[in-house]
Design an enzyme around this catalytic site. Structure first.
Site, PDB file in Angstrom:
ATOM      1  N   ARG A  51       0.818  -1.218   0.000  1.00 24.19           N
ATOM      2  CA  ARG A  51       0.000   0.000   0.000  1.00 24.19           C
ATOM      3  C   ARG A  51       0.849   1.266   0.000  1.00 24.19           C
ATOM      4  O   ARG A  51       0.401   2.317  -0.441  1.00 24.19           O
ATOM      5  CB  ARG A  51      -0.926   0.008   1.219  1.00 24.19           C
ATOM      6  CG  ARG A  51      -2.065  -0.991   1.112  1.00 24.19           C
ATOM      7  CD  ARG A  51      -2.764  -1.125   2.435  1.00 24.19           C
ATOM      8  NE  ARG A  51      -1.803  -1.418   3.497  1.00 24.19           N
ATOM      9  CZ  ARG A  51      -2.098  -1.572   4.767  1.00 24.19           C
ATOM     10  NH1 ARG A  51      -3.335  -1.463   5.161  1.00 24.19           N
ATOM     11  NH2 ARG A  51      -1.164  -1.848   5.654  1.00 24.19           N
ATOM     12  N   LYS A 148       4.808 -19.174   5.971  1.00 23.31           N
ATOM     13  CA  LYS A 148       4.267 -19.614   7.254  1.00 23.31           C
ATOM     14  C   LYS A 148       3.806 -18.384   8.028  1.00 23.31           C
ATOM     15  O   LYS A 148       4.331 -17.295   7.755  1.00 23.31           O
ATOM     16  CB  LYS A 148       5.314 -20.409   8.024  1.00 23.31           C
ATOM     17  CG  LYS A 148       6.255 -19.566   8.898  1.00 23.31           C
ATOM     18  CD  LYS A 148       7.034 -20.412   9.867  1.00 23.31           C
ATOM     19  CE  LYS A 148       7.560 -19.580  10.995  1.00 23.31           C
ATOM     20  NZ  LYS A 148       8.438 -20.234  11.904  1.00 23.31           N
ATOM     21  N   HIS A 178      11.290 -22.677   5.083  1.00 21.49           N
ATOM     22  CA  HIS A 178      12.649 -22.351   4.645  1.00 21.49           C
ATOM     23  C   HIS A 178      13.684 -23.357   5.144  1.00 21.49           C
ATOM     24  O   HIS A 178      14.791 -23.425   4.622  1.00 21.49           O
ATOM     25  CB  HIS A 178      13.025 -20.910   5.014  1.00 21.49           C
ATOM     26  CG  HIS A 178      13.243 -20.693   6.470  1.00 21.49           C
ATOM     27  ND1 HIS A 178      12.217 -20.416   7.318  1.00 21.49           N
ATOM     28  CD2 HIS A 178      14.359 -20.709   7.224  1.00 21.49           C
ATOM     29  CE1 HIS A 178      12.698 -20.269   8.534  1.00 21.49           C
ATOM     30  NE2 HIS A 178      13.999 -20.448   8.510  1.00 21.49           N
ATOM     31  N   LYS A 182      17.494 -25.199   3.261  1.00 24.82           N
ATOM     32  CA  LYS A 182      18.858 -25.185   3.816  1.00 24.82           C
ATOM     33  C   LYS A 182      19.679 -26.294   3.154  1.00 24.82           C
ATOM     34  O   LYS A 182      19.213 -27.422   3.013  1.00 24.82           O
ATOM     35  CB  LYS A 182      18.824 -25.406   5.332  1.00 24.82           C
ATOM     36  CG  LYS A 182      18.315 -24.193   6.101  1.00 24.82           C
ATOM     37  CD  LYS A 182      18.298 -24.511   7.588  1.00 24.82           C
ATOM     38  CE  LYS A 182      17.639 -23.408   8.381  1.00 24.82           C
ATOM     39  NZ  LYS A 182      18.495 -22.270   8.643  1.00 24.82           N
ATOM     40  N   GLU A 216      17.808 -21.531  19.918  1.00 26.65           N
ATOM     41  CA  GLU A 216      18.060 -20.124  19.598  1.00 26.65           C
ATOM     42  C   GLU A 216      18.529 -19.406  20.856  1.00 26.65           C
ATOM     43  O   GLU A 216      18.152 -19.796  21.963  1.00 26.65           O
ATOM     44  CB  GLU A 216      16.770 -19.462  19.111  1.00 26.65           C
ATOM     45  CG  GLU A 216      16.220 -20.043  17.826  1.00 26.65           C
ATOM     46  CD  GLU A 216      14.910 -19.369  17.448  1.00 26.65           C
ATOM     47  OE1 GLU A 216      14.939 -18.404  16.680  1.00 26.65           O
ATOM     48  OE2 GLU A 216      13.861 -19.795  17.948  1.00 26.65           O
ATOM     49  N   ASP A 235       5.005 -22.716  16.175  1.00 27.07           N
ATOM     50  CA  ASP A 235       5.945 -21.894  15.417  1.00 27.07           C
ATOM     51  C   ASP A 235       7.106 -22.714  14.838  1.00 27.07           C
ATOM     52  O   ASP A 235       7.657 -22.361  13.804  1.00 27.07           O
ATOM     53  CB  ASP A 235       6.497 -20.791  16.350  1.00 27.07           C
ATOM     54  CG  ASP A 235       7.203 -19.686  15.582  1.00 27.07           C
ATOM     55  OD1 ASP A 235       6.612 -19.217  14.589  1.00 27.07           O
ATOM     56  OD2 ASP A 235       8.322 -19.305  15.952  1.00 27.07           O
ATOM     57  N   HIS A 240       8.947 -26.829  10.976  1.00 26.26           N
ATOM     58  CA  HIS A 240      10.373 -27.045  10.708  1.00 26.26           C
ATOM     59  C   HIS A 240      10.902 -28.384  11.259  1.00 26.26           C
ATOM     60  O   HIS A 240      11.534 -29.158  10.542  1.00 26.26           O
ATOM     61  CB  HIS A 240      11.210 -25.911  11.304  1.00 26.26           C
ATOM     62  CG  HIS A 240      10.783 -24.550  10.857  1.00 26.26           C
ATOM     63  ND1 HIS A 240      10.434 -24.272   9.565  1.00 26.26           N
ATOM     64  CD2 HIS A 240      10.639 -23.383  11.532  1.00 26.26           C
ATOM     65  CE1 HIS A 240      10.091 -22.987   9.461  1.00 26.26           C
ATOM     66  NE2 HIS A 240      10.208 -22.436  10.645  1.00 26.26           N
ATOM     67  N   LYS A 336      13.845 -20.832  22.790  1.00 27.48           N
ATOM     68  CA  LYS A 336      14.492 -19.524  22.695  1.00 27.48           C
ATOM     69  C   LYS A 336      15.309 -19.273  23.943  1.00 27.48           C
ATOM     70  O   LYS A 336      15.088 -19.882  24.972  1.00 27.48           O
ATOM     71  CB  LYS A 336      13.426 -18.447  22.534  1.00 27.48           C
ATOM     72  CG  LYS A 336      12.684 -18.601  21.212  1.00 27.48           C
ATOM     73  CD  LYS A 336      11.802 -17.431  20.914  1.00 27.48           C
ATOM     74  CE  LYS A 336      11.186 -17.560  19.546  1.00 27.48           C
ATOM     75  NZ  LYS A 336      12.146 -17.471  18.447  1.00 27.48           N
TER      76      LYS A 336
HETATM   77  P1  NAP Z   1       5.451  -7.065   7.661  1.00 24.51           P
HETATM   78  O1  NAP Z   1       6.817  -6.552   7.914  1.00 24.51           O
HETATM   79  O2  NAP Z   1       4.338  -6.660   8.559  1.00 24.51           O
HETATM   80  O3  NAP Z   1       5.084  -6.660   6.152  1.00 24.51           O
HETATM   81  C1  NAP Z   1       3.795  -6.811   5.641  1.00 24.51           C
HETATM   82  C2  NAP Z   1       3.760  -6.287   4.223  1.00 24.51           C
HETATM   83  O4  NAP Z   1       2.425  -6.396   3.737  1.00 24.51           O
HETATM   84  C3  NAP Z   1       4.159  -4.831   4.082  1.00 24.51           C
HETATM   85  O5  NAP Z   1       4.879  -4.643   2.884  1.00 24.51           O
HETATM   86  C4  NAP Z   1       2.817  -4.129   4.005  1.00 24.51           C
HETATM   87  O6  NAP Z   1       2.999  -2.914   3.322  1.00 24.51           O
HETATM   88  C5  NAP Z   1       2.023  -5.137   3.192  1.00 24.51           C
HETATM   89  N1  NAP Z   1       0.591  -5.019   3.368  1.00 24.51           N
HETATM   90  C6  NAP Z   1      -0.119  -5.003   4.526  1.00 24.51           C
HETATM   91  N2  NAP Z   1      -1.427  -4.855   4.277  1.00 24.51           N
HETATM   92  C7  NAP Z   1      -1.557  -4.757   2.925  1.00 24.51           C
HETATM   93  C8  NAP Z   1      -2.656  -4.592   2.056  1.00 24.51           C
HETATM   94  N3  NAP Z   1      -3.913  -4.471   2.501  1.00 24.51           N
HETATM   95  N4  NAP Z   1      -2.418  -4.543   0.730  1.00 24.51           N
HETATM   96  C9  NAP Z   1      -1.170  -4.666   0.248  1.00 24.51           C
HETATM   97  N5  NAP Z   1      -0.090  -4.830   1.025  1.00 24.51           N
HETATM   98  C10 NAP Z   1      -0.282  -4.871   2.345  1.00 24.51           C
HETATM   99  O7  NAP Z   1       5.414  -8.659   7.621  1.00 24.51           O
HETATM  100  P2  NAP Z   1       6.632  -9.642   7.286  1.00 24.51           P
HETATM  101  O8  NAP Z   1       7.392  -9.886   8.524  1.00 24.51           O
HETATM  102  O9  NAP Z   1       7.346  -9.149   6.081  1.00 24.51           O
HETATM  103  O10 NAP Z   1       5.843 -10.993   6.977  1.00 24.51           O
HETATM  104  C11 NAP Z   1       5.158 -11.240   5.776  1.00 24.51           C
HETATM  105  C12 NAP Z   1       4.646 -12.683   5.788  1.00 24.51           C
HETATM  106  O11 NAP Z   1       5.751 -13.560   5.890  1.00 24.51           O
HETATM  107  C13 NAP Z   1       3.746 -13.025   6.976  1.00 24.51           C
HETATM  108  O12 NAP Z   1       2.820 -14.000   6.568  1.00 24.51           O
HETATM  109  C14 NAP Z   1       4.712 -13.646   7.986  1.00 24.51           C
HETATM  110  O13 NAP Z   1       4.070 -14.517   8.872  1.00 24.51           O
HETATM  111  C15 NAP Z   1       5.621 -14.399   7.035  1.00 24.51           C
HETATM  112  N6  NAP Z   1       6.967 -14.656   7.587  1.00 24.51           N
HETATM  113  C16 NAP Z   1       7.785 -13.636   7.922  1.00 24.51           C
HETATM  114  C17 NAP Z   1       9.056 -13.918   8.394  1.00 24.51           C
HETATM  115  C18 NAP Z   1      10.018 -12.812   8.750  1.00 24.51           C
HETATM  116  O14 NAP Z   1      11.167 -13.147   9.064  1.00 24.51           O
HETATM  117  N7  NAP Z   1       9.630 -11.564   8.718  1.00 24.51           N
HETATM  118  C19 NAP Z   1       9.480 -15.233   8.542  1.00 24.51           C
HETATM  119  C20 NAP Z   1       8.612 -16.265   8.184  1.00 24.51           C
HETATM  120  C21 NAP Z   1       7.359 -15.962   7.696  1.00 24.51           C
HETATM  121  P3  NAP Z   1       1.961  -1.680   3.425  1.00 24.51           P
HETATM  122  O15 NAP Z   1       1.645  -1.494   4.871  1.00 24.51           O
HETATM  123  O16 NAP Z   1       2.706  -0.562   2.790  1.00 24.51           O
HETATM  124  O17 NAP Z   1       0.779  -2.085   2.634  1.00 24.51           O
END
Ligand code: NAP
Length: 490
Positions: A51, A148, A178, A182, A216, A235, A240, A336
Site C-alpha cells: 500500500r 508460514k 525455509h 537449507k 536459539e 511456530d 520445521h 528460545k
Molecule cells: P510485515 O513486515 O508486517 O510486512 C507486511 C507487508 O504487507 C508490508 O509490505 C505491508 O505494506 C504489506 N501489506 C499489509 N497490508 C496490505 C494490504 N492491505 N495490501 C497490500 N499490502 C499490504 O510482515 P513480514 O514480517 O514481512 O511478513 C510477511 C509474511 O511472511 C507473513 O505471513 C509472515 O508470517 C511471514 N513470515 C515472515 C518472516 C520474517 O522473518 N519476517 C518469517 C517467516 C514468515 P503496506 O503497509 O505498505 O501495505
C-alpha cells in the site's frame, strides 16, 4: 570446486508485501545474490506491491538499503547492485481494495514465468488470490508462494488450503518452509540416498534414538504478541522440526521428484503416534533483570502477559509407528534464549552385539552421526578407534568431522541462503522442497490433540534460565529412558 550456475528462465515476480520485513531481510537480498551469481536472467523483472505510496525509484531505494544491510561484503558490488535495481518496478496496491490492480496487469509480460510471492499476513491470501483472477493477472501456469504460518490448527489450515484451491491448482502453490531450502537439510537426502553406507543401518535394529535440536539464543523480541498466540509447538515443531523428522524417517522415494518425495514424507507424518502429555516438557525463559547492564527481560515481560501459558521451549518424545522405526524414539526440542544458537540432527546407533575387547565396557561409546544445520554446516561421525600408543588395546571415540566450508573450499563458505534456493525452485517449477497441502494438514492433525492436551490441563510451562539448556524436566525426559541430550553449544 567450481560452482555450476544454471540460469533460470526469464520471469516476472510480483512480491506482495514488498516493503515488509521478510522482503527486506530475505526475499530482495536473496534475489540480488542470485542475480550476482548469474542465475537470474538479465531481463527478469521484480515488481514490488504494497500500500505504501512509492514509485519505482522509491522501491529501488528500499531494495538498495535491504541489500546494503543484508548482503555480505563479498557481494557488495556497486555495478551489480545498480544492474539488479534496474529490474525492479513497483505498484502501490491494496490487497483488499481496488487500488493498483489495473496498473499491475499491463506490467506483466506474456511468454515468461509468472510468479506471485505472498509476503503478507495469511489473512490477505484470499483477497490477493481472488483479485489476481478477477483482473486476469494469474495465468494457468502462474505460481504463488505462500509463507508460514500456514494456519494455526487443522481447521484454519484446511480453510486456507480451500481458499487457495478456489483459484489455484496444487501444482501452482509453493508453501515455503525455509528449513527445506537449507543446504544441509537437502544434504540429509544426499547422505541417505546417494551412499550405500548408512541406509542399511537406518532403522530401529541399529538406531537407538534420534535427537533433533533447534536452539536459539534470542528471545521473542518484537514478535511478542504474535508469538504468544503461537508458541514453540506451532511456530517450530509442527513445521520445521516436522520436516527434519520426515527427511530422516522417510522411506527412499522412487525418484527425486516432487510428489515422490512428498508422498514419502506424508506417510511419516501419518505414522506419528499421539504423544502423551508425560512425554512433553514445555518451558518459558526467565529474565536476568537487575543483573547488570546486559540484563534481559523474561518471556512474560516480553509478551506483556504475566498469565501467559505459551511455551518458548518444548521437548517431546515422538514415535513413528511403522516397520522401520518401531521402538526407536525421536526426541525433538526447540527453544528460545538457550545457551547457544545451534541446529542439529543426531542419529545415535546401538551397541555392537558383542565386544571382543576386554575393557570396552568402560570406554565404549555409541556411534553418532551428527548433521549440523548451523553454525558451521557439516557432518560429524563419531567412531571408536584404538587409543594410540603401546600398553594394550584401549578404545577411544574420535570424530570424523566434515565441515562443508573446509571440504568444499570457497563453494562451501558460499552456501546460498534457503530463500535464494527456494525462489529459484519456484521459477524452475520444482515443488520438491515445498510442502504439499495434505502434508500441512496431516502435520496439524497430529499437533492439534497435543496442543489441546495441555490447553485442557491449563498447565503453566516450567521456567528455565536464559542461557541454559532448557527446563530441568527436559533432562528427565531422556534420563528416565537411560539417555542424555547432547550438549547445546556453538
Ligand atoms: P510485515 O513486515 O508486517 O510486512 C507486511 C507487508 O504487507 C508490508 O509490505 C505491508 O505494506 C504489506 N501489506 C499489509 N497490508 C496490505 C494490504 N492491505 N495490501 C497490500 N499490502 C499490504 O510482515 P513480514 O514480517 O514481512 O511478513 C510477511 C509474511 O511472511 C507473513 O505471513 C509472515 O508470517 C511471514 N513470515 C515472515 C518472516 C520474517 O522473518 N519476517 C518469517 C517467516 C514468515 P503496506 O503497509 O505498505 O501495505
Amino acid at each position: 570446486m567450481v560452482s555450476r550456475v544454471i540460469p533460470v528462465d526469464s520471469f516476472d515476480l510480483v512480491i506482495f508485501g514488498a516493503t515488509g520485513d521478510l522482503a527486506a531481510r530475505k526475499v530482495l537480498p536473496g534475489l540480488y545474490r542470485r542475480f550476482y551469481s548469474g542465475q537470474m536472467p538479465a531481463d527478469a523483472r521484480i515488481i514490488g506491491a504494497a500500500r505504501a505510496d512509492l514509485d519505482a525509484a522509491g522501491f529501488r531505494d528500499f531494495a538498495a538499503r535491504a541489500i546494503r544491510d543484508h548482503v555480505g561484503p563479498a557481494k557488495q558490488d556497486k555495478a551489480q547492485i545498480a544492474a539488479f535495481l534496474e529490474a525492479l518496478d513497483y505498484v502501490a496496491l491494496d490487497a483488499t481494495g481496488t487500488q493498483g490492480w489495473e496498473e499491475l496487469a499491463p506490467k506483466l509480460r506474456a511468454g515468461v514465468v509468472r510468479a506471485f510471492y505472498f509476503s503478507v499476513a495469511p489473512a490477505l491470501f484470499g483477497d490477493i488470490a481472488e483479485r489476481l483472477h478477477q483482473h486476469g493477472i494469474a495465468t494457468a501456469d502462474s505460481r504463488i508462494v505462500v509463507e508460514k504460518p500456514f494456519g494455526r490448527d487443522l481447521e484454519t489450515a484446511k480453510a486456507l488450503n480451500a481458499t487457495l484451491a478456489t483459484h489455484f491448482a496444487e501444482s501452482q502453490i509453493y508453501r515455503i518452509d525455509h528449513y527445506l531450502g537449507k543446504e544441509t537439510v537437502q544434504n540429509l537426502m544426499a547422505v541417505r540416498f546417494a551412499n550405500i553406507l548408512f541406509e542399511p543401518l537406518w532403522n530401529s535394529q541399529y538406531v537407538d534414538h534420534v535427537q533433533i535440536t533447534v536452539a536459539e539464543t534470542v528471545g521473542v523480541g518484537g514478535r511478542g504478541s504474535y508469538y504468544d498466540k503461537s508458541g514453540a509447538m506451532r511456530d517450530m515443531v509442527q513445521n520445521h522440526l516436522m520436516q527434519l523428522l520426515c527427511l530422516i524417517a522417510m522411506e527412499p522415494p522412487y525418484h527425486f521428484d516432487p510428489d515422490a518425495v512428498r508422498d514419502e514424507k506424508l506417510k511419516v507424518i501419518r505414522a506419528l503416534q499421539p504423544v502423551p502429555q508425560a512425554d512433553i516438557v514445555r518451558g518459558q525463559y526467565l529474565g536476568t533483570r537487575g543483573r547488570g547492564k546486559d540484563s534481559v527481560s523474561s518471556y512474560l515481560e516480553d509478551v506483556e502477559n504475566p498469565d501467559s501459558r505459551t511455551e518458548s521451549y518444548i521437548a517431546l518424545k515422538v514415535h513413528v509407528a511403522n516397520w522401520r522405526w518401531q521402538g526407536t524414539p525421536f526426541y525433538l526440542r526447540t527453544g528460545k534464549r538457550l545457551r547457544a544458537r545451534t541446529s542439529e540432527i543426531a542419529i545415535t546407533f546401538k551397541q555392537p552385539p558383542h565386544s571382543i575387547f576386554d575393557d570396552a565396557a568402560d570406554t565404549w561409546q555409541e556411534n553418532v552421526l551428527v548433521i549440523r544445520l548451523q553454525p558451521n554446516e557439516g557432518m560429524n561421525l563419531k567412531v571408536m578407534i584404538k587409543e594410540p600408543g603401546p600398553g594394550g588395546m584401549r578404545l577411544v571415540q574420535v570424530p570424523l568431522d566434515m565441515s562443508f566450508a573446509e571440504a568444499l573450499g570457497e563453494e562451501g563458505t558460499d552456501i546460498p541462503d534457503a530463500y535464494e534456493r527456494l525462489i529459484m525452485d519456484v521459477i524452475r517449477g520444482n515443488q520438491t522442497l515445498f510442502m504439499r497441502g495434505d502434508e500441512v494438514e496431516a502435520a496439524w492433525a497430529w499437533a492439534d490433540p497435543i496442543i489441546r492436551g495441555w490447553e485442557e490441563r491449563i498447565e503453566k510451562p516450567q521456567a528455565y534460565d536464559t542461557g541454559s539448556s532448557g527446563p530441568d524436566d527436559a533432562l528427565m525426559l531422556m534420563h528416565r529412558d537411560g539417555r542424555r541430550w547432547r550438549s547445546i553449544h556453538d
